[in-house]
Design a protein around this motif. Structure first.
Motif, PDB file in Angstrom:
ATOM      1  N   ASN A   5       0.734  -1.203  -0.070  1.00 49.63           N
ATOM      2  CA  ASN A   5       0.185  -0.024  -0.084  1.00 49.63           C
ATOM      3  C   ASN A   5       0.804   1.163  -0.006  1.00 49.63           C
ATOM      4  O   ASN A   5       0.508   2.155  -0.627  1.00 49.63           O
ATOM      5  N   GLN A   6       1.911   1.229   0.729  1.00 54.16           N
ATOM      6  CA  GLN A   6       2.861   2.320   0.849  1.00 54.16           C
ATOM      7  C   GLN A   6       3.579   2.588  -0.763  1.00 54.16           C
ATOM      8  O   GLN A   6       3.736   3.670  -1.275  1.00 54.16           O
ATOM      9  N   GLN A   8       2.407   1.834  -3.414  1.00 51.58           N
ATOM     10  CA  GLN A   8       1.059   2.435  -4.226  1.00 51.58           C
ATOM     11  C   GLN A   8       1.103   3.834  -4.089  1.00 51.58           C
ATOM     12  O   GLN A   8       1.256   4.859  -5.001  1.00 51.58           O
ATOM     13  N   LYS A   9       1.196   4.367  -2.799  1.00 50.84           N
ATOM     14  CA  LYS A   9       0.989   5.726  -2.482  1.00 50.84           C
ATOM     15  C   LYS A   9       2.473   6.605  -3.173  1.00 50.84           C
ATOM     16  O   LYS A   9       2.453   7.522  -3.389  1.00 50.84           O
ATOM     17  N   ALA A  10       3.532   5.588  -2.818  1.00 50.81           N
ATOM     18  CA  ALA A  10       4.906   6.387  -3.392  1.00 50.81           C
ATOM     19  C   ALA A  10       4.607   6.643  -4.884  1.00 50.81           C
ATOM     20  O   ALA A  10       5.036   7.816  -5.390  1.00 50.81           O
ATOM     21  N   TYR A  11       4.225   5.736  -5.520  1.00 49.84           N
ATOM     22  CA  TYR A  11       4.007   5.744  -7.123  1.00 49.84           C
ATOM     23  C   TYR A  11       3.160   6.999  -7.454  1.00 49.84           C
ATOM     24  O   TYR A  11       3.380   7.753  -8.221  1.00 49.84           O
ATOM     25  N   GLU A  12       2.046   6.915  -6.550  1.00 50.21           N
ATOM     26  CA  GLU A  12       1.086   8.129  -6.860  1.00 50.21           C
ATOM     27  C   GLU A  12       1.782   9.520  -6.520  1.00 50.21           C
ATOM     28  O   GLU A  12       1.667  10.411  -7.248  1.00 50.21           O
ATOM     29  N   SER A  13       2.723   9.512  -5.534  1.00 51.70           N
ATOM     30  CA  SER A  13       3.512  10.717  -5.295  1.00 51.70           C
ATOM     31  C   SER A  13       4.242  11.053  -6.334  1.00 51.70           C
ATOM     32  O   SER A  13       4.510  12.311  -6.886  1.00 51.70           O
ATOM     33  N   LYS A  21       7.632  13.296  -1.006  1.00 50.56           N
ATOM     34  CA  LYS A  21       6.742  12.286  -0.523  1.00 50.56           C
ATOM     35  C   LYS A  21       6.857  10.923  -0.849  1.00 50.56           C
ATOM     36  O   LYS A  21       6.429  10.178   0.231  1.00 50.56           O
ATOM     37  N   ALA A  22       7.277  10.850  -2.128  1.00 49.50           N
ATOM     38  CA  ALA A  22       7.402   9.377  -2.321  1.00 49.50           C
ATOM     39  C   ALA A  22       8.362   8.670  -1.673  1.00 49.50           C
ATOM     40  O   ALA A  22       8.458   7.655  -1.055  1.00 49.50           O
ATOM     41  N   TRP A  25       6.950   7.651   1.632  1.00 51.15           N
ATOM     42  CA  TRP A  25       6.101   6.481   1.243  1.00 51.15           C
ATOM     43  C   TRP A  25       7.059   5.160   1.313  1.00 51.15           C
ATOM     44  O   TRP A  25       6.814   4.105   1.704  1.00 51.15           O
TER      45      TRP A  25
END
Length: 168
Positions: A5-6, A8-13, A21-22, A25
């Motif tokens: 999950n982290q 995925q959030k890193a890639y979104e960042s 932010k990446a 994450w």
């Protein structure tokens, strides 16, 4: 629990161009699963993109230690070491330092590690030019031109050094 999950959030960042932010994450993912070599590798890439070379090398090294047979991780670490050598060589090239020999050695090592490092060829040309060795400066610039024929600085350096050769 793993850190997917982290990740995925890193890639979104990253997609949002928020590399800091990446990094946060990726670090959270590593906290969840510290022995996951892929997480360290991905964090290393993000650090490298942000020019945080020491941290990039640190995590690339961990990835290699955790999965030593992974050629991708080993290659990435090798490229980072080449970048370190180029950065160190730059420090030896200021006109007051007069350490062009050391810079030339480091740049040749960097090129051995990463034969596609156009910046290393360009700086190598500068190092040779500082010594007045325009034949080798021209050769280094032409190596850069062969790598990227439309690279403006490489072409400018090649023309400059060629001019110096013909004016001798």
């Amino acid at each position: 629990m793993n850190g997917e999950n982290q990740i995925q959030k890193a890639y979104e960042s990253i997609l949002g161009h928020d590399f800091e932010k990446a990094i946060e994450w990726f670090e959270k993912a590593i906290a969840q699963d510290p022995s996951n070599a892929d997480y360290h590798y991905k964090l290393s890439i993000t650090y490298a993109r942000g020019n945080k070379l020491a941290k990039a090398v640190e995590h690339a090294s961990i990835a290699v230690q955790l999965a030593g047979d992974n050629e991708t991780y080993a290659y990435h670490l090798q490229m980072l070491h080449a970048r370190e050598l180029v950065e160190e060589a730059r420090k030896h090239l200021n006109p007051e330092a007069a350490h062009s020999e050391r810079a030339i050695f480091l740049l040749k090592e960097a090129i051995t590690l990463d034969p596609l490092a156009i910046g290393a060829y360009l700086i190598l040309g500068e190092a040779f030019a500082l010594r007045g060795d325009y034949t080798r400066a021209y050769q280094a610039a032409m190596d850069a031109v062969r790598l990227e024929p439309h690279h403006e600085l490489a072409n400018q350096q090649a023309a400059l050094y060629k001019g110096k050769l013909t004016s001798k």
